[in-house]
Motif scaffolding. Structure first.
Motif, PDB file in Angstrom:
ATOM      1  N   UNK A  25     -11.997  -8.890   2.927  1.00 14.93           N
ATOM      2  CA  UNK A  25     -11.501  -7.857   4.102  1.00 14.93           C
ATOM      3  C   UNK A  25     -10.589  -7.499   3.891  1.00 14.93           C
ATOM      4  N   UNK A  26      -9.915  -6.715   3.163  1.00 19.20           N
ATOM      5  CA  UNK A  26      -8.395  -6.159   3.520  1.00 19.20           C
ATOM      6  C   UNK A  26      -8.055  -5.711   4.943  1.00 19.20           C
ATOM      7  N   UNK A  27      -6.582  -6.403   4.819  1.00 16.78           N
ATOM      8  CA  UNK A  27      -6.205  -6.295   6.344  1.00 16.78           C
ATOM      9  C   UNK A  27      -5.300  -4.632   6.586  1.00 16.78           C
ATOM     10  N   UNK A  28      -4.745  -4.685   5.510  1.00 12.60           N
ATOM     11  CA  UNK A  28      -4.492  -3.569   4.936  1.00 12.60           C
ATOM     12  C   UNK A  28      -4.292  -2.283   4.058  1.00 12.60           C
ATOM     13  N   UNK A  29      -4.545  -1.690   3.994  1.00 13.81           N
ATOM     14  CA  UNK A  29      -5.236   0.391   3.092  1.00 13.81           C
ATOM     15  C   UNK A  29      -3.934   0.583   2.915  1.00 13.81           C
ATOM     16  N   UNK A  30      -3.937   1.569   2.096  1.00 15.25           N
ATOM     17  CA  UNK A  30      -2.376   2.487   2.352  1.00 15.25           C
ATOM     18  C   UNK A  30      -2.681   3.962   2.212  1.00 15.25           C
ATOM     19  N   UNK A  31      -2.361   5.146   2.420  1.00 14.25           N
ATOM     20  CA  UNK A  31      -3.183   6.267   2.844  1.00 14.25           C
ATOM     21  C   UNK A  31      -2.618   7.298   2.533  1.00 14.25           C
ATOM     22  N   UNK A  32      -2.317   8.586   1.530  1.00 15.08           N
ATOM     23  CA  UNK A  32      -1.477   9.579   1.966  1.00 15.08           C
ATOM     24  C   UNK A  32      -1.238  10.220   3.101  1.00 15.08           C
ATOM     25  N   UNK A  84       4.050   4.065   8.905  1.00 14.70           N
ATOM     26  CA  UNK A  84       5.026   5.553   8.261  1.00 14.70           C
ATOM     27  C   UNK A  84       5.778   5.059   6.873  1.00 14.70           C
ATOM     28  N   UNK A  85       5.715   5.076   5.932  1.00  7.50           N
ATOM     29  CA  UNK A  85       6.425   5.182   4.762  1.00  7.50           C
ATOM     30  C   UNK A  85       6.268   6.567   3.855  1.00  7.50           C
ATOM     31  N   UNK A  86       7.467   6.010   2.804  1.00  9.41           N
ATOM     32  CA  UNK A  86       7.590   6.904   1.398  1.00  9.41           C
ATOM     33  C   UNK A  86       6.318   6.848   0.799  1.00  9.41           C
ATOM     34  N   UNK A  87       5.629   7.422   0.125  1.00  5.64           N
ATOM     35  CA  UNK A  87       4.951   7.992  -1.029  1.00  5.64           C
ATOM     36  C   UNK A  87       5.258   6.493  -1.729  1.00  5.64           C
ATOM     37  N   UNK A  88       6.288   6.461  -1.750  1.00  4.67           N
ATOM     38  CA  UNK A  88       6.470   4.529  -3.372  1.00  4.67           C
ATOM     39  C   UNK A  88       5.313   4.099  -2.847  1.00  4.67           C
ATOM     40  N   UNK A  89       5.109   3.871  -1.352  1.00  3.11           N
ATOM     41  CA  UNK A  89       3.973   2.822  -0.840  1.00  3.11           C
ATOM     42  C   UNK A  89       2.043   3.454  -1.613  1.00  3.11           C
ATOM     43  N   UNK A  90       2.350   4.302  -2.194  1.00  6.39           N
ATOM     44  CA  UNK A  90       0.555   4.887  -2.263  1.00  6.39           C
ATOM     45  C   UNK A  90       1.134   3.715  -3.756  1.00  6.39           C
TER      46      UNK A  90
END
Length: 490
Positions: A131-138, A484-490
């Motif tokens: 189960x991943x501890x991190x997810x990235x969302x827009x 909160x980060x840039x869209x580059x993380x998507x």
């Protein structure tokens, strides 16, 4: 009470703190007597606030400065798998000891004290691996990394009725999440928790990650209020849970509370009596009735009331009462002399101060003069307002109450301050499921009752806050963080 013999190899004069056996701050100790004989099993040191402080400081160092708070899920899982293997290597020791301590029949003690602790370690280790501890969302401005992080130092306070498995229900998800733990174990089973410490040491769990101190209410209070603790995980009485919840609220401290119950079993008009009787060992009389989910309020339709009362009374009379280490035993003793007195107080009160009718048991079984035995006891014609319907006995004492309609039965089941367990007994499973959805309780069986480790366990109302077991049990040991980060993380 006369002490007949001492078993010095079971004495526990030290605590497990910071990866080593530590000398207690004080000199207080507690004797532990064998439930079936009254003989002395061993003596254990009793901790105070100074011992709790040492344990919390060790856990704090291991989390803040040591390796555990910065380990990866894979690194934690590797240690947890070794921990589970170490417990399995001593299979049979824990079940034997717990049965001697609290009277649990050995056929129940083996799965709950030998098998379940290791299985819980494996389950939560595998869970954090997959189960991943991190997810990235827009996000409106780029991307948000949603991250789970360990809550920190966990103070775990556990009871005496299922000591090894309930302790691991807290330890395993806490370790999997990356937390460190201080376990304050119950004095009534003073000896068995040290088997967990020995296995942890054999597995190479880093110093300070798991600390174990035996203590009474004062030690528990010191743990709850300690400034180095981030979360309290408690299993025990509702009265103690109220105090703990109030203190955690004052401190703005996270807590999960698994508390008491007064669960109802509804036997429907189309139910099969033999199915009910076959399920009573798990739903009602499990662990001699010393179980928070015990369904000791049986609601039976008036049209079949006499049939049900006679069948349940016969079942109670047929239970094999005796030595919990004998596989033939189905009802062992109460855990302590004090607890036996409490259970007998409920029986005497129902007999003397209500219109309830005693149809089975009601006293000490013949031929069992030593230890803390009481026969399986059944009262019929118990009113919903009677004390026996309202308060948790925590012993093998069942009440039977008639009802006229299934709607009335559901209403009676919900007429309780508690909401932990329950069961329905019917030939129509879908009807049973529909009725279960109307009952305000956290764990309900249809034609049987078990504890499913893969599903959430906990209660409504005065039965607690939060859930243990399953994936939901892991979530209590995490904090959520949004980056909160840039869209580059998507």
């Amino acid at each position: 009470m006369t002490i007949n013999a001492a078993t010095t190899e079971l004495d526990r004069p030290r605590f497990f703190i910071d990866g080593q056996w530590a000398t207690p701050n004080g000199s207080e100790s507690i004797p532990k007597f064998e439930a079936s004989t009254g003989r002395l099993l061993g003596t254990a040191a009793l901790g105070n606030a100074h011992d709790i402080d040492a344990a919390v400081r060790a856990a704090r160092r291991a989390f803040d400065l040591g390796p555990w708070g910065r380990t990866t899920p894979a690194e934690r899982a590797k240690v947890m798998f070794r921990f589970a293997q170490a417990l399995r290597a001593h299979e049979g020791v824990a079940s034997d000891l717990v049965s001697r301590e609290n009277g649990m029949p050995i056929t129940l003690s083996q799965p709950f004290n030998d098998v379940a602790p290791a299985a819980l370690l494996d389950m939560y280790a595998n869970m954090v691996l997959t189960d991943p501890l991190e997810t990235v969302q827009p996000s409106p401005s780029g991307a948000t990394i949603v991250r789970r992080e360990p809550v920190g130092v966990v103070g775990a306070i556990t009871p005496w009725n299922f000591p090894m498995s309930v302790a691991m229900m807290k330890i395993a998800p806490a370790l999997a999440a990356g937390c460190t733990v201080v376990l304050k174990h119950a004095p009534d089973t003073a000896l068995d928790s040290y088997l967990i410490a020995e296995a942890a040491a054999e597995a190479g769990l880093p110093a300070g990650v798991l600390n174990i101190v035996l203590g009474d209410r004062d030690a528990g209070a010191a743990l709850v209020s300690h400034p180095g603790v981030d979360k309290i995980a408690f299993t025990g009485s509702t009265a103690a849970g109220r105090l703990i919840g109030a203190e955690c609220g004052r401190l703005i401290r996270r807590c999960s509370l698994e508390l008491g119950g007064k669960s109802a079993a509804i036997f429907c008009e189309d139910g099969d009596v033999e199915t009910l009787l076959a399920g009573l060992s798990g739903s009602s009389f499990m662990n001699n009735g010393q179980t928070c989910t015990a369904q000791m309020r049986l609601l039976a339709p008036r049209s079949r009331y006499r049939e049900v009362v006679d069948a349940v009374a016969g079942y109670a009379d047929s239970m094999v009462v005796g030595d919990p280490l004998d596989p033939a035993t189905t009802l062992g003793p109460m855990a302590t002399e004090h607890h036996l007195a409490r259970v007998m107080g409920f029986i005497d009160d129902a007999r003397d101060n209500s219109e309830a009718r005693l149809v089975a048991g009601g006293g000490r079984p013949k031929g069992l003069d030593d230890g803390w035995f009481v026969s399986a006891t059944v009262f019929a014609d118990v009113k919903p307002s009677d004390r026996l319907s309202r308060e948790e006995v925590f012993g093998p004492v069942m009440s039977i109450t008639p009802y006229d309609t299934e709607d009335e039965a559901v209403e009676m089941a919900n007429d309780s301050n508690y909401g932990l367990g329950g069961s329905l007994w019917t030939a129509d499973e879908q009807k049973g499921i529909d009725m279960a959805r109307r009952i305000r309780a956290g764990n309900i069986g249809v034609n049987y009752w078990i504890l499913d480790m893969d599903a959430p366990f906990g209660g409504y109302k005065d039965s607690g806050i939060g859930r243990e077991l399953g994936p939901q049990g892991l979530e209590h040991y995490f904090e959520w963080k949004s980056i909160m980060a840039s869209a580059d993380q998507l």
